[in-house]
Design an enzyme around this catalytic site. Sequence first.
Site, PDB file in Angstrom:
ATOM      1  N   SER A  85       0.828  -1.197   0.000  1.00 25.15           N
ATOM      2  CA  SER A  85       0.000   0.000   0.000  1.00 25.15           C
ATOM      3  C   SER A  85       0.872   1.261   0.000  1.00 25.15           C
ATOM      4  O   SER A  85       1.666   1.451  -0.920  1.00 25.15           O
ATOM      5  CB  SER A  85      -0.972  -0.055   1.186  1.00 25.15           C
ATOM      6  OG  SER A  85      -2.084   0.778   0.972  1.00 25.15           O
ATOM      7  N   GLU A 176      -1.258  13.689  14.108  1.00 23.08           N
ATOM      8  CA  GLU A 176      -1.472  15.075  13.657  1.00 23.08           C
ATOM      9  C   GLU A 176      -0.766  15.320  12.321  1.00 23.08           C
ATOM     10  O   GLU A 176      -1.336  15.877  11.382  1.00 23.08           O
ATOM     11  CB  GLU A 176      -0.932  16.038  14.727  1.00 23.08           C
ATOM     12  CG  GLU A 176      -1.350  17.475  14.518  1.00 23.08           C
ATOM     13  CD  GLU A 176      -0.795  18.377  15.622  1.00 23.08           C
ATOM     14  OE1 GLU A 176      -0.460  19.527  15.295  1.00 23.08           O
ATOM     15  OE2 GLU A 176      -0.683  17.920  16.774  1.00 23.08           O
ATOM     16  N   HIS A 235      -7.282  -6.231   0.631  1.00 20.53           N
ATOM     17  CA  HIS A 235      -6.153  -5.307   0.589  1.00 20.53           C
ATOM     18  C   HIS A 235      -4.988  -5.782   1.462  1.00 20.53           C
ATOM     19  O   HIS A 235      -3.832  -5.574   1.116  1.00 20.53           O
ATOM     20  CB  HIS A 235      -6.625  -3.915   1.011  1.00 20.53           C
ATOM     21  CG  HIS A 235      -5.569  -2.867   0.890  1.00 20.53           C
ATOM     22  ND1 HIS A 235      -4.861  -2.647  -0.283  1.00 20.53           N
ATOM     23  CD2 HIS A 235      -5.084  -1.967   1.793  1.00 20.53           C
ATOM     24  CE1 HIS A 235      -3.996  -1.656  -0.078  1.00 20.53           C
ATOM     25  NE2 HIS A 235      -4.121  -1.227   1.157  1.00 20.53           N
TER      26      HIS A 235
END
Length: 255
Positions: A85, A176, A235
């Site tokens: 990925s 974040e 996946h």
Amino acid sequence: MKLHSKIIGTGTPLLILHGFLGMGDNWKTLGNKFSKEGFEVHLIDQRNHGRSPHSDEFSYEIMAHDVVEYCKMKQLQKVVLMGHSMGGKTAMFVAAENPELVEKLIVVDIAPKYYKPHHQKILEGLSFLSSIKLESRATADEHLSKFVPELGVRQFLLKNLYWKEKDELALRLNLEGLIKNIETVGAPLPEGKSFAGKTLFIKGENSNYIKESDNSQIEKHFPNSEVEVIENSGHWVHAENSTDFYEAFMRFAKP
């Protein structure tokens, strides 16, 4: 940036790059198996993930540079490079920009194209976890289930938890920073970048990350490539059908 890694075995260097919100440890079981087949396995945490440093800078060019610097530091040459990925995208960039470094490239369930951001609910759930005091993994799972109903996906995400204090769990990843750079995760391999070395794309049968319509783009960037489909997997191919995945890897990567 000095990336954290776990190294298992001796032999041909095999670098494994995890996906978004993952860590090298996700590949520990398969890594152990590969190490028994003549590979020196490097389970790498990419920046902002696992135990590697956090940074506001986050792009595939930068993550590829991290991997090249890691190889220099460890004096690695002619590596087998595998990424899943997001890690597959990083691996594409490494190979395209440093073809002399990569002997063989394995890209797991990702194409070189652009992907729209699609992790919003997961990131909402992880943000909620980071905003409260977590005293047990069971509590974290209960909260996360309101955002992520799939148990397997939650188990994968909750591997990011660690004991920050004796009675408080926290997330290892730089949440974040990753939220701020979420558009970057779907970035394509730019036009004109290619790798002529031996390349294997592995697709999960039930995953829609690689479509038949992507084949021409794959061939353009990776002219010496093949696509292998692993049955009964989505996946997370390597976790969902590890037996067939292992065999496909060995057929391609074994010297």
